[in-house]
Design an enzyme around this catalytic site. Sequence first.
Site, PDB file in Angstrom:
ATOM      1  N   HIS A   1     -16.107 -37.412   5.149  1.00  0.00           N
ATOM      2  CA  HIS A   1     -15.161 -38.432   5.589  1.00  0.00           C
ATOM      3  C   HIS A   1     -14.673 -38.071   6.986  1.00  0.00           C
ATOM      4  O   HIS A   1     -14.234 -36.951   7.229  1.00  0.00           O
ATOM      5  CB  HIS A   1     -13.979 -38.529   4.625  1.00  0.00           C
TER       6      HIS A   1
ATOM      7  N   SER B   1     -11.002 -43.277   9.727  1.00  0.00           N
ATOM      8  CA  SER B   1     -10.426 -43.594   8.426  1.00  0.00           C
ATOM      9  C   SER B   1      -9.592 -44.874   8.540  1.00  0.00           C
ATOM     10  O   SER B   1     -10.101 -45.892   8.988  1.00  0.00           O
ATOM     11  CB  SER B   1      -9.610 -42.410   7.913  1.00  0.00           C
TER      12      SER B   1
ATOM     13  N   ASP C   1     -19.085 -41.903   1.421  1.00  0.00           N
ATOM     14  CA  ASP C   1     -17.778 -41.565   1.967  1.00  0.00           C
ATOM     15  C   ASP C   1     -16.863 -41.023   0.865  1.00  0.00           C
ATOM     16  O   ASP C   1     -16.675 -41.657  -0.176  1.00  0.00           O
ATOM     17  CB  ASP C   1     -17.158 -42.796   2.619  1.00  0.00           C
TER      18      ASP C   1
END
Length: 495
Positions: free
Chosen positions: A388, A232, A339
């Site tokens: 994600h 991330s 995502d």
Amino acid sequence: MMTAIRLICSLMLLVLMHYGVLGARRFRGGRNPQPRRAPPSPTYRERGDTTESFPLDFTAVEENMDNFMKQVKNLAQSLYPCSAQKLDYDMKLHFLENSSVTCNDGTPAGYYMKESLGSRRWLIFLEGGWYCFNKENCDSRYETMRRLMSSSKWPQTKTGTGILSPLPEENPHWWNAHMVLGLCLWCLSLNMCPLCSGGYAFMGSLIIQEVVKDLLTKGLDKAKVLLLAGSSAGGTGVLLNVDPVADLLERRGHTTVQVRGLADSGWFLDNKQYRSTDCHDTVSCAPTDAIRRGIKYWGGVVPERCRLAHLGEEWNCFFGYRVFPSIKSPVFVVQWLFDEAQLTVDNIHLTGQPVQEGQWRYIQNLGIELRNTLKDVPAMFAPACLSHEIITRNYWIDVQVKGTSLPRALYCWDRSFYDNSRNNKAPPKGCPVHLIDSCPWPHCNPTCPTIRDQFTGQEMNVIQFLMHMGFDVQKMAQQQGMDPSKLLGMLSSGS
């Protein structure tokens, strides 16, 4: 005495594993293993180098890895005095020697580390966790996610998962590396502001540099490979910091350390939102607006080569496809084509109601846009899934693209450096490193992680998920006079 016992236990376990692998090869192939010995990974041993301690290749037993490792553990635990010892898999907390480099609230910055006896492979993981870009949403973040901004309540140990796991059955290729988990690195891990607006310190890049300096006194100076990984915002941090880390080691004379990057779910797009809204917080704000505001608030800096390519618009360097051309170090990019974090900032919120037709088209176009930005990335893994982050998830070994898992792709990537060092430019047969799904909609890949209804928490199969997304597979199949599973197959192939 205890240290000596642990050393003996570790050595005995490694010997067992080494001969177990040879035995497994002999069992599966029905041949003597000597005539055909798989070349070791470049990060294990290169020609003429006999100092790497773990030249093991688990490829030959990967199909029976669970059973194989169970037998190895049983053998190791049955040996005295090893049977009396509990193997310690935890990463332990270390605070930085340089106390002037701190977390956002001024508490000491630090990292978690698990050493691996004799290994010359190091993995530093940059933790993600979103971001904030003004005093109001940073205050809110401090109240709700304090562990990401303060070290005041950090536990003394953490257990690694996914690529941070020390267990070969969970982490087939990197289990034997020195594991380091870096914290207080958020705001995309790039900031160098000791005391910015609102009284918060943003020193992510400095923390990374200080962590590396600390590790040089703990054996990193003798490393062969350093993999800087992150998920991330930490994945974006990898793209921004992999070259500065390599430059730091080079300045200090450690030119033999091969620095590489692994960026997971940090390849964000500066695209137009599905529905424009006022920029109040990190959820409603368009990606470009948030970064433009944040880079001023954080006192952010970007790598020099990218800065020169985007003078006056340095915020561009926070987006993967814009910074990537300026990166010198090898980087492996892992990115879901759909995502969830990207969809959130694009104002696509998947609630309990079916999405509208315009939202469905937007989601499909997002996958197309991501494919286009990734096409020139030589090493990458991009499944057509709605998710994600992956590399620290327990299912990271299960997801495949075109029949290849992510750990296998990373093994092939490592092996490619060894093959290239031998002047063999052709990639190993059956060992791909550029993997991207071609099917056109979320979860058309059958190995995607489980989908759960956001309201009920119940699992959904692919047909239920598509109906949730507004695509009636049953009705469409009935209209075409075919079985729904056949229609799914056609959709997956892009027909």
